[in-house]
Scaffold this motif. Structure first.
Motif, PDB file in Angstrom:
ATOM      1  N   VAL A  33      -4.053  -6.158   9.011  1.00  0.00           N
ATOM      2  CA  VAL A  33      -4.724  -6.966   7.980  1.00  0.00           C
ATOM      3  C   VAL A  33      -3.692  -7.805   7.223  1.00  0.00           C
ATOM      4  O   VAL A  33      -3.866  -9.011   7.024  1.00  0.00           O
ATOM      5  CB  VAL A  33      -5.500  -6.057   7.002  1.00  0.00           C
ATOM      6  N   ARG A  40      -3.875  -1.271   8.623  1.00  0.00           N
ATOM      7  CA  ARG A  40      -3.483  -1.969   7.389  1.00  0.00           C
ATOM      8  C   ARG A  40      -2.427  -3.032   7.686  1.00  0.00           C
ATOM      9  O   ARG A  40      -2.464  -4.138   7.156  1.00  0.00           O
ATOM     10  CB  ARG A  40      -2.943  -0.957   6.374  1.00  0.00           C
ATOM     11  N   THR A  41      -1.481  -2.675   8.554  1.00  0.00           N
ATOM     12  CA  THR A  41      -0.435  -3.636   8.920  1.00  0.00           C
ATOM     13  C   THR A  41      -1.060  -4.898   9.501  1.00  0.00           C
ATOM     14  O   THR A  41      -0.665  -6.010   9.180  1.00  0.00           O
ATOM     15  CB  THR A  41       0.508  -3.010   9.973  1.00  0.00           C
ATOM     16  N   VAL A  94     -11.266  -0.981   5.775  1.00  0.00           N
ATOM     17  CA  VAL A  94      -9.803  -1.039   5.712  1.00  0.00           C
ATOM     18  C   VAL A  94      -9.366  -2.084   4.680  1.00  0.00           C
ATOM     19  O   VAL A  94      -8.457  -1.862   3.874  1.00  0.00           O
ATOM     20  CB  VAL A  94      -9.205  -1.388   7.104  1.00  0.00           C
ATOM     21  N   LEU A 114      -7.394  -1.622   0.967  1.00  0.00           N
ATOM     22  CA  LEU A 114      -6.200  -2.358   0.548  1.00  0.00           C
ATOM     23  C   LEU A 114      -6.429  -3.047  -0.805  1.00  0.00           C
ATOM     24  O   LEU A 114      -5.507  -3.166  -1.615  1.00  0.00           O
ATOM     25  CB  LEU A 114      -5.811  -3.388   1.619  1.00  0.00           C
ATOM     26  N   GLN A 155      -5.861  -0.689  -3.610  1.00  0.00           N
ATOM     27  CA  GLN A 155      -4.447  -0.397  -3.877  1.00  0.00           C
ATOM     28  C   GLN A 155      -3.673  -1.621  -4.361  1.00  0.00           C
ATOM     29  O   GLN A 155      -2.456  -1.566  -4.537  1.00  0.00           O
ATOM     30  CB  GLN A 155      -3.801   0.130  -2.603  1.00  0.00           C
ATOM     31  N   PRO A 195       0.843  -1.209   0.000  1.00  0.00           N
ATOM     32  CA  PRO A 195       0.000   0.000   0.000  1.00  0.00           C
ATOM     33  C   PRO A 195       0.873   1.253   0.000  1.00  0.00           C
ATOM     34  O   PRO A 195       1.995   1.222   0.509  1.00  0.00           O
ATOM     35  CB  PRO A 195      -0.797  -0.125   1.297  1.00  0.00           C
ATOM     36  N   MET A 199       1.204   3.161   4.899  1.00  0.00           N
ATOM     37  CA  MET A 199       0.950   2.076   5.847  1.00  0.00           C
ATOM     38  C   MET A 199       0.355   2.650   7.130  1.00  0.00           C
ATOM     39  O   MET A 199       0.839   3.644   7.653  1.00  0.00           O
ATOM     40  CB  MET A 199       2.276   1.362   6.146  1.00  0.00           C
ATOM     41  N   THR A 200      -0.716   2.037   7.608  1.00  0.00           N
ATOM     42  CA  THR A 200      -1.272   2.416   8.911  1.00  0.00           C
ATOM     43  C   THR A 200      -1.252   1.178   9.794  1.00  0.00           C
ATOM     44  O   THR A 200      -1.040   0.065   9.296  1.00  0.00           O
ATOM     45  CB  THR A 200      -2.736   2.890   8.771  1.00  0.00           C
TER      46      THR A 200
END
Ligand SMILES: [Zn+2]
Ligand SMILES: [Zn+2]
Length: 729
Positions: free
Chosen positions: A135, A132-133, A162, A166, A169, A125, A128-129
């Motif tokens: 997931v 997201r990490t 979320v 992803l 992207q 992605p 990175m948040t």
């Protein structure tokens, strides 16, 4: 009995709702087969049930409602219906609760077809948040497996948006995947490992049983490392060759990955898995394919026993003595005993494998009810570890330390040789007791009659009964004095602290179930350790359960006396099993192993039996003691627990039952109690225990049913019956 009911005919439908009876409906359009899964109206709701037989016809015919439809799933076979009925009657569990065990599958009512699954994509992605990490971490954790949207979001603890972000992207792929495809075929004709003479003889005997097509039960007894798995995999091969299905039960999910690799090496493909660590998508696939014949081998936890096998020919219970086979809440059943029941109904072979069998199984083999096969030698070059006792009365050790000078020296020597040591202590957390040195107060749980256990890694106090946690306080909750709270006694975390102080340069690994967020994380860590990524392993009974650590040559049981106290019927048996199992971890590859038991009572008969290795003598002595006392397996027991928000009503009901014991006495059974349970309060409920004891051959269940028949549970009272209880807390 009619096997098919035409549309409009009366059918009896069993649902998993707590109703205590089979309900009458009219067969849906197209009719229904006996055993079919049907969707029926129940009050304002739609529920799923199974056509259990013809309707009883004792309801006003005008009021009998019609079932909506037959669900697209293989009908429940007569064999499984009979198993649920008899298992329910044995354990005194309502049939509806038994059905629940057999229908714990996601999406039972949904049609087959395509559905969207989510897999790891190719690109990263752009931004990175944390969410997201998480997931991406979950997707990595499940390897190549696809997860459905809700499951992925839940596992990662994020909203579905979320995941969708992803996907946009390209970091996560959204793919259409057919539901419930068959598992790759296992090839029993592939050559297995070369077997020793003993292994070959045992494998042949098991294969013979499988080919007979009849029920048979076998104790496969072999010391740790003797190659029991290779032997029962040959029985699996014989089962697959005969066109039937096999089930292997394991006591611990963390063991499955190693086992799956062995199955793959033997049969060229991986089997179906059934336990809490697999995705919902995979659970559904497993359940469906087992019923349709698209899976030939299932590896799973005790609940796999309730899967809708099409043609079950073999059940293996690995480490059959393990206490995790007993389900201790809801339906109280022992998967080992229920496996024998299902095997006898379906005409399957049941293999109970263990180095240290339960006394029940040992006695059944002795009495000739079970065939017994022994594997005396360790496989390959490995030899059984030497066992020694460290007399703790003679060791120079301060009261706040637990690793004796003798053990320290041995560990040091292993580190220098590049070998691994295991320190075993069957106690999670840092310290079992936190005491105030100002007033003597011990910190307890608010909801239970139990002490809070300090878990220093998580910086929390935790109740091992109810799971309640609280921050570790600065001040004593009783007297308010600050800085006087002290940890008393050792847990694995404290042991790790001591090991780190004594061996500052050693790499430590702590294996305790509460230190891992998921079964998969634990599995991964165990694989790293097996590959050599630790000098000292510190573990609870989690490590006793069959993991292979090839570099491990030293086992130190830090407190071998721990299981000897207490009034538990099986205290001696359990200590014996646990110590033998743990010491069996040492010396499994080329290097010989040694096991040390730290004990303050080195002359205790159980410690002596462990050291001498004269197992048969131990079992015989233990059996003689139980027989003289009329205890299981030579007599029968049922545990009764009555609980209520207040102690008085629970106790009153117990007294009332004790007085009205005619039905029990008539059958030849005796009741003891009521007495406060050893843990008298759990989750805010006060608990009273009674024990029903009877000679073998007494119809215990029907006597108990009669005895409890008239009682009414009001005012928050609850009563549970545990036939063949394993725990007495
Ligand atoms: Zn205090
Ligand atoms: Zn509690």
């Amino acid at each position: 009995m009619t096997e098919h009911f035409a549309e409009g005919e009366l059918i009896g439908v069993l649902t998993a709702e707590p109703l205590d009876r089979v309900l009458d409906y009219r067969a849906p359009p197209g009719g229904a087969w006996l055993g079919a899964f049907v969707e029926v109206p129940l009050g304002p709701r739609k529920v799923i049930g199974v056509v259990w037989g013809p309707g009883r016809g004792d309801w006003d015919p005008a009021k009998v409602r019609a079932a909506f439809r037959v669900i697209d799933a293989a009908p429940m076979r007569a064999e499984l219906r009979e198993f649920l009925t008899r298992a329910g009657a044995y354990t005194l569990t309502p049939l509806s609760a038994m059905l629940r065990l057999a229908t714990r599958v996601p999406g039972l009512g949904q049609p087959p077809g395509m559905r969207k699954v989510y897999r790891l994509g190719r690109s990263e992605p752009q931004r990175m948040t944390d969410a997201r990490t998480r997931v991406l971490e979950v997707l990595r954790e499940f390897g190549g497996a696809g997860l459905i949207l809700k499951e992925l979001a839940d596992q990662a603890g994020v909203g579905t948006s979320v995941v969708k972000g992803l996907v946009a992207q390209g970091a996560v792929d959204e793919v259409e995947s057919p539901r419930d495809t068959p598992y790759p075929a296992l090839d029993p004709a592939r050559p297995g490992k070369a077997l020793t003479e003993d292994q070959a003889r045992a494998a042949q005997a098991l294969g013979h049983g499988v080919r007979s097509g009849a029920f048979g039960a076998t104790l496969l007894k072999g010391v740790t490392g003797s190659g029991k798995t290779e032997v029962y995999l040959e029985a699996v091969a014989a089962t697959l060759s005969a066109g039937r299905q096999a089930l292997v039960l394991l006591p611990e999910i963390a063991l499955t990955s190693e086992f799956l690799s062995r199955v793959e090496a033997r049969f060229g493909a991986r089997p179906a898995e059934w336990h809490s660590g697999v995705t919902m998508t995979e659970r559904r696939r497993c359940w469906r394919m087992i019923g349709e014949g698209g899976a030939s081998l299932v590896v799973g936890a005790r609940s796999a026993l309730f899967l809708p096998f099409q043609n079950l020919g073999l059940i293996v219970i690995d480490e059959e003595h393990d206490s995790s086979y007993k389900q201790e809440d809801g339906a109280l059943y022992n998967a080992r005993d229920m496996a024998v029941l299902r095997g006898s109904i379906v005409g399957a072979q049941v293999v109970m494998a263990s180095a240290t069998p339960s006394l029940e199984t040992w006695a059944n083999a002795k009495a000739g009810k079970y065939q017994r096969l022994d594997l005396p030698a360790r496989f390959g070059t490995a030899v059984l570890p030497e066992m020694r006792v460290i007399d703790m009365r003679r060791e120079d050790l301060p009261g706040s330390e637990w690793i004796s000078p003798t053990l320290r020296q041995e560990i040091k020597a292993r580190i220098e040789r590049g070998e691994q040591s295991l320190l075993f202590l069957n106690r999670r957390g840092y310290a079992p007791v936190t005491i105030c040195r100002a007033c003597g107060h011990q910190i307890g749980c608010h909801h239970c009659d139990a002490r809070m256990v300090e878990h220093r890694f998580q910086k929390r106090l935790m109740c091992h009964q109810c799971g309640e946690t609280a921050p570790i306080p600065e001040a004593c909750p009783e007297c308010g004095v600050v800085g006087k709270l002290a940890a008393v006694g050792p847990g694995v975390e404290r042991l790790a602290e001591e090991a780190a102080a004594v061996f500052p340069d050693a790499r430590l690994a702590v294996l305790s179930s509460d230190l891992f967020g998921s079964a998969r994380a634990l599995k991964a860590r165990i694989e790293e350790i097996a590959a050599g990524d630790a000098d000292i392993i510190i573990g609870t009974q989690l490590v006793a359960k069959g993991h292979n650590f090839p570099k491990l040559t030293l086992v130190g049981a830090v407190d071998a006396d721990l299981g000897l106290q207490g009034s538990d019927l099986r205290a001696a048996e359990r200590t014996f099993q646990l110590m033998r199992q743990v010491s069996g971890r040492a010396g499994r590859a080329e290097a010989p192993g040694i096991a040390y038991l730290q004990s303050f009572q080195p002359d205790h008969r159980v410690i002596q039996a462990i050291l001498s290795g004269e197992e048969e003598a131990f079992w015989a002595a233990e059996a003689a003691e139980r027989e003289a006392a009329g205890m299981p397996p030579f007599g029968r027991l049922a545990g009764i627990v009555i609980s209520a928000p207040d102690p008085a009503p629970a106790f009153d009901l117990g007294l009332q039952l004790a007085r009205a014991d005619g039905a029990l006495r008539q059958a030849g059974a005796q009741v003891f109690g009521p007495a406060p349970a050893p843990i008298a309060r759990v989750r805010g409920r006060h608990r009273v225990r009674m024990l029903v004891k009877a000679p073998k051959g007494v119809a215990l269940q029907s006597a108990i049913t009669k005895w409890l028949g008239g009682i009414k549970l009001t005012g928050g009272l609850r009563l549970s019956v545990d036939i063949d209880p394993q725990s007495f807390y």
